[in-house]
Design an enzyme around this catalytic site. Structure first.
Site, mmCIF file in Angstrom:
data_model
loop_
_atom_site.group_PDB
_atom_site.id
_atom_site.type_symbol
_atom_site.label_atom_id
_atom_site.label_comp_id
_atom_site.label_asym_id
_atom_site.label_seq_id
_atom_site.Cartn_x
_atom_site.Cartn_y
_atom_site.Cartn_z
ATOM 1 N N SER A 102 0.876 -1.871 -0.159
ATOM 2 C CA SER A 102 -0.005 0.170 0.233
ATOM 3 C C SER A 102 1.253 1.036 -0.330
ATOM 4 C CB SER A 102 -1.294 -0.462 1.229
ATOM 5 O OG SER A 102 -1.795 1.196 1.273
ATOM 6 N N ASP A 152 -10.619 -3.559 -6.241
ATOM 7 C CA ASP A 152 -9.821 -3.015 -4.912
ATOM 8 C C ASP A 152 -10.203 -1.368 -4.378
ATOM 9 O OD1 ASP A 152 -7.970 -1.786 -2.946
ATOM 10 O OD2 ASP A 152 -6.597 -3.160 -3.860
ATOM 11 N N HIS A 183 -8.565 -4.690 -1.047
ATOM 12 C CA HIS A 183 -6.957 -4.221 -0.484
ATOM 13 C C HIS A 183 -5.869 -4.736 0.843
ATOM 14 C CE1 HIS A 183 -4.427 -0.315 -0.967
ATOM 15 N NE2 HIS A 183 -4.298 -0.161 0.023
#
Length: 200
Positions: A102, A152, A183
Site C-alpha cells: 500500500s 480493490d 485491498h
C-alpha cells in the site's frame, strides 16, 4: 529513520527493504519477509510522516491524492537512508529488493520512478501510480512484481494496469498478479511473490 536491520544467514542474498502500509510499523512485514526468503537480510523501515498518529512514508491531501512535494522529498530521504544503511551495516547497495504494501509500495514505486539504481527488484502489494507527471529513468530489465486486487476500493484495477505499463515502457520486467480480496494483503499473493522472487 526508525528501522530494524537483521543480517541474513546468506549474505549473498538480497537485502529485503520492507515498507509497511499506512498505520503500520517496521515490525509488520517481518513475517512476510521470512516467508519470501528466510535467509535474506532485512532492512525494515518506519515511515517518517504521521497522519493522525498513523505512520506513513509521505503525506497525502486526501484518499488517493498524494502531496507530490512531500513524496519527492521523502523518496529522496529514503534513497539516502538506504545508501547510509549500506555503509553502516556493510551490505551491497546494489542488491536491495523492496517489499512494500500500500503506502510502502507507493514509495517503493516512486524510487523506481526517480532513480535507475535504487532497487535491484521490487515486490509491490497494492500500489498506485505514484507520479503521472514524471519521466521514468531507464529501468533496463529491473524485475517488478505487482500484486493487485480486481475489486480493490483504494487502488482501482486501472491504477495497477497503468503502473504496469509505465514501468514496462521504461524497460522494467513486470509481472502483474491479480487477487479478488479488495485491498487486503493475502497469502496467495505472498505465495505468488515468493515464486516470482525465487526466479530473479
Amino acid at each position: 529513520m526508525k528501522h530494524i536491520f537483521k543480517a541474513g544467514k546468506d549474505l549473498e542474498k538480497p537485502v529485503l527493504l520492507l515498507l509497511h502500509g499506512t498505520g503500520g510499523t517496521e515490525n509488520d512485514l517481518l513475517p512476510l519477509a521470512a516467508h519470501i526468503d528466510p535467509e535474506a537480510s532485512i532492512l525494515s523501515v518506519r515511515g517518517n510522516v504521521s497522519e493522525n498518529g498513523m505512520p506513513r512514508f509521505f503525506k497525502r491531501l486526501s484518499e488517493g491524492v498524494f502531496d507530490m512535494e512531500d513524496l519527492k522529498l521523502r523518496t529522496e530521504e529514503l534513497y539516502q537512508f538506504i545508501v547510509d544503511s549500506a555503509e553502516q551495516y556493510g551490505f551491497d547497495r546494489s542488491n536491495v529488493v523492496a517489499v512494500g504494501y500500500s503506502n510502502g509500495a507507493n514509495i517503493a514505486a516512486n524510487l523506481l520512478f526517480t532513480y535507475d539504481d535504487a532497487l535491484k527488484a521490487a515486490i509491490l502489494h497494492h500500489p498506485m501510480v505514484p507520479n503521472r507527471e514524471t519521466e521514468l529513468p531507464a529501468l533496463d530489465g529491473t524485475p517488478v512484481f505487482i500484486a493487485a486486487g480486481t475489486n480493490d476500493p483504494i487502488c482501482p484495477a486501472q491504477e495497477s494496469k497503468d503502473l504496469e505499463k509505465l514501468l514496462a515502457d521504461a524497460g522494467a520486467r513486470v509481472e502483474l498478479h491479480w487477487e479478488n480480496q479488495g485491498h487486503q494483503l493475502t497469502m496467495p499473493e505472498v505465495e505468488a511473490a515468493k515464486v516470482w522472487y525465487s526466479k530473479i
